[in-house]
Design a protein around this motif. Structure first.
Motif, PDB file in Angstrom:
ATOM      1  N   THR A  25     164.668 -23.781  56.096  1.00  0.00           N
ATOM      2  CA  THR A  25     165.593 -24.901  56.252  1.00  0.00           C
ATOM      3  C   THR A  25     167.058 -24.500  56.380  1.00  0.00           C
ATOM      4  O   THR A  25     167.753 -25.068  57.215  1.00  0.00           O
ATOM      5  CB  THR A  25     165.420 -25.881  55.081  1.00  0.00           C
ATOM      6  OG1 THR A  25     164.039 -26.170  54.940  1.00  0.00           O
ATOM      7  CG2 THR A  25     166.181 -27.154  55.327  1.00  0.00           C
ATOM      8  N   PRO A  26     167.577 -23.576  55.583  1.00  0.00           N
ATOM      9  CA  PRO A  26     169.017 -23.279  55.719  1.00  0.00           C
ATOM     10  C   PRO A  26     169.399 -22.874  57.132  1.00  0.00           C
ATOM     11  O   PRO A  26     170.407 -23.363  57.655  1.00  0.00           O
ATOM     12  CB  PRO A  26     169.221 -22.129  54.728  1.00  0.00           C
ATOM     13  CG  PRO A  26     168.164 -22.320  53.692  1.00  0.00           C
ATOM     14  CD  PRO A  26     166.977 -22.840  54.447  1.00  0.00           C
ATOM     15  N   ALA A  27     168.626 -21.993  57.762  1.00  0.00           N
ATOM     16  CA  ALA A  27     168.968 -21.571  59.123  1.00  0.00           C
ATOM     17  C   ALA A  27     168.897 -22.755  60.080  1.00  0.00           C
ATOM     18  O   ALA A  27     169.769 -22.932  60.937  1.00  0.00           O
ATOM     19  CB  ALA A  27     168.030 -20.459  59.582  1.00  0.00           C
ATOM     20  N   GLU A  28     167.849 -23.576  59.942  1.00  0.00           N
ATOM     21  CA  GLU A  28     167.690 -24.709  60.863  1.00  0.00           C
ATOM     22  C   GLU A  28     168.824 -25.717  60.685  1.00  0.00           C
ATOM     23  O   GLU A  28     169.280 -26.329  61.660  1.00  0.00           O
ATOM     24  CB  GLU A  28     166.336 -25.384  60.629  1.00  0.00           C
ATOM     25  CG  GLU A  28     165.177 -24.508  61.080  1.00  0.00           C
ATOM     26  CD  GLU A  28     163.832 -25.068  60.693  1.00  0.00           C
ATOM     27  OE1 GLU A  28     163.786 -26.001  59.869  1.00  0.00           O
ATOM     28  OE2 GLU A  28     162.825 -24.563  61.209  1.00  0.00           O
ATOM     29  N   GLU A  29     169.273 -25.877  59.441  1.00  0.00           N
ATOM     30  CA  GLU A  29     170.371 -26.826  59.206  1.00  0.00           C
ATOM     31  C   GLU A  29     171.641 -26.349  59.895  1.00  0.00           C
ATOM     32  O   GLU A  29     172.394 -27.148  60.464  1.00  0.00           O
ATOM     33  CB  GLU A  29     170.611 -26.998  57.707  1.00  0.00           C
ATOM     34  CG  GLU A  29     169.558 -27.880  57.044  1.00  0.00           C
ATOM     35  CD  GLU A  29     169.739 -27.988  55.542  1.00  0.00           C
ATOM     36  OE1 GLU A  29     170.644 -27.315  55.003  1.00  0.00           O
ATOM     37  OE2 GLU A  29     168.972 -28.736  54.919  1.00  0.00           O
ATOM     38  N   VAL A  30     171.895 -25.055  59.854  1.00  0.00           N
ATOM     39  CA  VAL A  30     173.087 -24.536  60.507  1.00  0.00           C
ATOM     40  C   VAL A  30     172.967 -24.688  62.016  1.00  0.00           C
ATOM     41  O   VAL A  30     173.935 -25.034  62.695  1.00  0.00           O
ATOM     42  CB  VAL A  30     173.336 -23.067  60.105  1.00  0.00           C
ATOM     43  CG1 VAL A  30     174.492 -22.476  60.890  1.00  0.00           C
ATOM     44  CG2 VAL A  30     173.617 -22.975  58.606  1.00  0.00           C
TER      45      VAL A  30
END
Lengths: 302, 250
Positions: A51-56
């Motif tokens: 999720t963190p990468a996708e959110e960025v």
């Protein structure tokens, strides 16, 4: 007027949070096509989440930029190869690698465990080695094919690696290793059109807001010097074509300050032209210590 | 990965959203390694889909994209020419550049992509399958999107010609969607209330979904369709009732 990194393809590791996320946002705002790598661990490196990468990525694209996500483990030879391959497959080229990923497992040296040592050294040192190694191979192939690449490696060292940090033996050793790695890369990769530099950032992130909370806190008004976004402008310039003349340098970067570090030169010395008697070295070293300029203290030392 | 398309390498043009996204997802669920191409990466997470940046109207970019795909995947088994569409335009005043752009995206680009795929597939022992996403707009009048309708009609004919030229190694087929609910539904069909009225005109009682189209594409790409080439599978929920029936009875 074209933006500083227009169309350049840049990998940022550990870009899901903190300083890495700021790098990804700033590079995308400067026109770069960003591969946002993050395996989404906790601060100590445990667990995983896409999720963190996708959110960025979502944040970048919503702002009109271009980015894709990657969740490979950068300290894994095959994983980092997949990361580099994904950048080239997706965008047809790779211009810069920003090695930012890493975590901490703080412990006083006398109590440090083997597992903690291995984990921290692996993610920082091997991680910095693997991604850049695959990128460099690509730039070598591109240079041989006459493509004239302008490759950029930007490593993340630390004041901890330059001056030491109490409670962070593994982290400090790894960050020092990265500084040396930067020197070797800068000397060897210029023939393929690539540069290598390192930053030693100081900013407020998950990694620092606990231990260094007083120093890192946002002020009530005025310039928020410790905001992690203040580190990224230098990364944007280093990742661009404009930085071709800068290689093998280590920059401390924080707030509005950029400081050149390293430039390791020899300090005070004595040379008697023959083998020393061990007993004579005592007096000689005492004089040398007195002659050397004051050292920056080890972080956290009393 | 298990599934009826395990090990298959699939490319879906325009696969980052809408019908293409549904097709890409279905192949991925069936075990395939799925590539999607587009001019820009999407905002939504791609998950396991692999993004290839390419403007498929440019032959050089198509060639480069296919080279990158084959270099990574080793070959290509299924190509779905899905990228396409058109905003509404009045045919009386549409500019030459606009019309050329619509035809380039909806007819020429599928040809360019098909050529690049065919070059690879002819050398593969198991050949490959190409599915072109057409439109009901290509089968009946398409007022308001005239160039688009013409391009889609052309794409259907192209599918039949290439199916003959590239047989037996490569099978080509068309899927013709009817009215499908996607992110662009507001532009094509209007407000949610208007969309509901449109849906009521379809014999099936609803707009189609990307998954409906995906099911047809997966069939045509499968071994079960090995004797199907040059065909057109129309997926429109029964299609459009002749307008005079309601006019005559009211």
């Amino acid at each position: 007027m074209a933006r500083l990194c227009e169309e350049r393809v840049v990998i940022v590791t550990g870009a899901g949070r903190g300083i890495g996320r700021e790098h990804a946002l700033a590079l995308a705002a400067a026109g770069a096509r960003v591969v946002v790598n993050d395996i989404g661990t906790a601060l100590n490196g445990e667990g995983a989440s896409q999720t963190p990468a996708e959110e960025v990525v979502a944040e970048i694209v919503a702002a009109g930029g271009q980015a894709i996500a990657n969740a490979d483990d950068i300290a894994d030879w095959a994983g980092s190869e997949r990361l580099v391959q994904q950048a080239i497959s997706a965008f047809g080229r790779l211009d810069a690698v920003v090695n930012n990923a890493g975590f901490v497992r703080d412990r006083m040296f006398v109590s440090a465990t083997e597992e903690e040592w291995d984990a921290v050294v692996r993610v920082h040192m091997k991680g910095h080695f693997c991604v850049a190694r695959h990128a460099a191979a690509h730039w070598r192939d591109a240079a041989k094919a006459g493509a004239n690449p302008s490759g950029r490696i930007i490593n993340t060292s630390s004041g901890a690696g330059i001056w030491g940090s109490v409670g962070q033996a593994a982290y400090s050793a790894a960050k020092a290793g990265i500084a040396a790695l930067t020197m070797v890369q800068s000397a060897e990769l210029g023939r393929y059109g690539a540069t290598s530099n390192a930053i030693a950032p100081i900013a407020r992130t998950r990694m620092t807001e606990g231990v260094f909370s007083g120093m890192m806190a946002r002020p009530e008004d005025g310039f928020d010097a410790m905001h992690p976004g203040n580190v990224s402008p230098l990364i944007v310039w280093l990742a661009s074509e404009a930085s071709a003349h800068c290689t093998g340098r280590i920059f401390e970067v924080t707030g509005g300050r950029v400081t050149l570090l390293g430039g390791m030169t020899r300090g005070p010395e004595r040379d008697i032209g023959q083998r020393w008697e061990p007993a004579d070295l005592g007096a000689a070293v005492t004089e040398l210590l007195a002659e050397q300029p004051a050292q920056v203290p080890v972080y956290g030392a009393k | 990965m298990s599934g009826s398309f395990a090990g298959a390498r699939v490319l879906v043009t325009g696969g980052t959203r809408g019908i293409g996204r549904g097709i890409a997802h279905a192949f991925e669920q069936a075990g395939a390694t799925v590539y999607v191409c587009g001019r820009k990466p999407p905002e939504e997470s791609l998950g396991a889909l692999r993004f290839l940046q390419s403007d498929i109207r440019d032959a050089d970019q198509v060639t480069a994209m296919m080279e990158r795909l084959v270099s990574e995947a080793g070959g290509i088994d299924v190509v779905v020419n899905n990228a396409g569409g058109s905003p509404p335009a009045d045919a009386a005043t549409a500019s030459a550049r606009f019309s050329a752009a619509i035809i380039a995206l909806n007819l020429t680009a599928p040809l360019l992509v098909s050529q690049a795929a065919n070059a690879v597939m002819q050398k593969q022992e198991r050949g490959g399958a190409i599915i072109n996403i057409c439109s009901v707009s290509g089968l009946r009048p398409s007022p308001g999107t005239a160039a688009y309708g013409a391009a889609k009609a052309g794409l259907l004919n192209l599918t039949q010609s290439l199916a003959v030229e590239w047989a037996p190694k490569v099978r080509l087929n068309a899927v013709t969607p009817g009215l499908i609910a996607t992110e662009l539904s507001d532009m094509h069909y209007g407000s949610p209330e208007a969309q509901a009225r449109v849906a009521a005109t379809v014999p099936a009682g609803r707009l189609g979904l990307p998954a409906d189209i995906a099911a047809a594409v997966l069939f045509l790409a499968s071994a079960e369709a090995s004797y199907v080439s040059g065909a057109n599978l129309v997926v429109h929920g029964g299609g459009e009732k002749p307008a005079f029936l309601d006019a005559a009875s009211s």
